[in-house]
Design an enzyme around this catalytic site. Sequence first.
Site, PDB file in Angstrom:
ATOM      1  N   CYS A   1     -18.101 -54.887 -25.234  1.00  0.00           N
ATOM      2  CA  CYS A   1     -16.646 -54.905 -25.018  1.00  0.00           C
ATOM      3  C   CYS A   1     -15.909 -55.306 -26.293  1.00  0.00           C
ATOM      4  O   CYS A   1     -14.855 -54.758 -26.590  1.00  0.00           O
ATOM      5  CB  CYS A   1     -16.253 -55.899 -23.923  1.00  0.00           C
ATOM      6  SG  CYS A   1     -17.378 -55.969 -22.537  1.00  0.00           S
ATOM      7  N   ASP A   2     -16.418 -56.288 -27.012  1.00  0.00           N
ATOM      8  CA  ASP A   2     -15.621 -56.918 -28.074  1.00  0.00           C
ATOM      9  C   ASP A   2     -16.152 -56.702 -29.492  1.00  0.00           C
ATOM     10  O   ASP A   2     -15.486 -57.102 -30.453  1.00  0.00           O
ATOM     11  CB  ASP A   2     -15.539 -58.441 -27.820  1.00  0.00           C
ATOM     12  CG  ASP A   2     -14.868 -58.744 -26.490  1.00  0.00           C
ATOM     13  OD1 ASP A   2     -14.008 -57.941 -26.079  1.00  0.00           O
ATOM     14  OD2 ASP A   2     -15.206 -59.763 -25.866  1.00  0.00           O
TER      15      ASP A   2
ATOM     16  N   CYS B   1     -19.583 -60.535 -24.334  1.00  0.00           N
ATOM     17  CA  CYS B   1     -19.862 -59.100 -24.180  1.00  0.00           C
ATOM     18  C   CYS B   1     -19.693 -58.369 -25.513  1.00  0.00           C
ATOM     19  O   CYS B   1     -18.572 -58.081 -25.937  1.00  0.00           O
ATOM     20  CB  CYS B   1     -18.937 -58.504 -23.123  1.00  0.00           C
ATOM     21  SG  CYS B   1     -19.193 -56.729 -22.895  1.00  0.00           S
TER      22      CYS B   1
END
Length: 322
Positions: free
Chosen positions: A154-155, A151
Site C-alpha cells: 500500500c505505502d 503494508c
Amino acid sequence: MIDVVFFDLGDSQGSTETKDQYDMVIIGGGPAGLTAAIYASRGGLDTLVIEKSSEGGQIAATEKVENYPGFISIDGLELAEKFSDHARHFGATISNRGVRNLTFCCDKKTIVMDDSSEIEAKTIVIATGATHRKLGVPGEKEYEGKGVSYCAICDGAFFRDKHVAVIGGGNSAIDEGLYLTQTASKVTVVHRRDKLRADKILQERAFNNPKMEFVWDSVVEEVQGDAFVNNLVLKNVKDGTQSDFPVDGVFIYIGLVPNSALLKNLLQTTHDGFIKVNPVTFETSLPGVFAVGDVIDKELRQIINAAADGASAASSAIKLYF
Ligand code: NAP
C-alpha cells in the site's frame, strides 16, 4: 442466550443482495473463508460470505505468492480474485457489508449486520483472520500514515529513493522488505535476535540483495520525527545501549493478532486470542460454529493450509448438520 458485540466492521462498501436465512454464513473472505464457501456451495449449501473490505484478505495486499501449488508465481490480487470467482461460480453470495454482532440462542445463530438487518445461519464459519501486531512504543501511533506503515504494497511507493527500516525477522518482514527494495534506496531490517525466523529461501534473497542491510539484536524504543518520521531510537538488547537510527519510514512486521477479541469469552481461545478448534472438524467449542485460517490456534499460517482449513470445516459442517 449469548449476545455479543462481535465487531464494528465499519461502513458498507458496496453491497450484494442477501437473504435473511442461509445454511452457512462465513465471516471473512480470505483464502480460508472463500475455500469454505467453494466447498459449502458446491456441496449444496446456501452460502453467504461476509467480507467487509478486500475479498481475498491479506493475499490481496501481497505482491507475489510463490508457494501456492499450481502457480510458480502469481500476483496476490489475481489469486484473491480467482478465489472469489471460484466461490461465486458455485453459487456462494459474497456481501461486502459489515457485521455488528452475533447472537447465539438455543439452536439459533443470528448475525446482526451493520445496517441492523439480521441473518440467520444454520452454521457459521469464523474466518476473520488476523491483523499486524503493533510495537506499542512511543511515536508509533502518532506517526501512523506519516512514515509508520504495516503494508509495503500500500505505502511502498511513498518511499521511492528513501531509506526505510523493516522491523521483524519473520516471513512477512523479509518478504515485504524485499518488495520495498524495488523502490527504496535502502532497506534496513531491524531484528531483536541475530538470526531470522523467515524461510531460508527468503533469507538467501535478503542477504544477497545489495539494498538490504541488517541491524541485529535490536528493538525499537521510540519512533521520532517532525511532520514525518525521521528517526528510530534503537536499543541493543545484548548490551543495553541506545542509539539513534535516522530513517525516512518504518514498516512493522512483528507477527499477528487474531481478529477474535470479542469472541474470546464465547469460544475457547488461547491466552492470546487464537480460537481453539477440533483439528479434524474445525468446529469450535460452540456446536455449529467453525473457525478457520489465521484466526485459529495452529502452527503454520500459509494460504495452502488456510484453504485446507476452509475445505475441512465446510465438509465437516455438511456431514454433521445437513
Ligand atoms: P512471525 O512469523 O510471528 O514473525 C514475527 C517476527 O517479529 C519474528 O521474527 C519475531 O522475533 C519478531 N517480533 C515479535 N514480536 C516482536 C517485538 N515486540 N519486537 C520486535 N520483534 C518482534 O510473523 P509474520 O512474519 O507476520 O508471519 C505470520 C505468519 O504468516 C507466519 O506463519 C508466516 O510464516 C506466514 N507468512 C508466510 C509468508 C510466505 O510463506 N511467503 C509470507 C508472510 C507470512 P523472533 O523471531 O525473535 O520471535
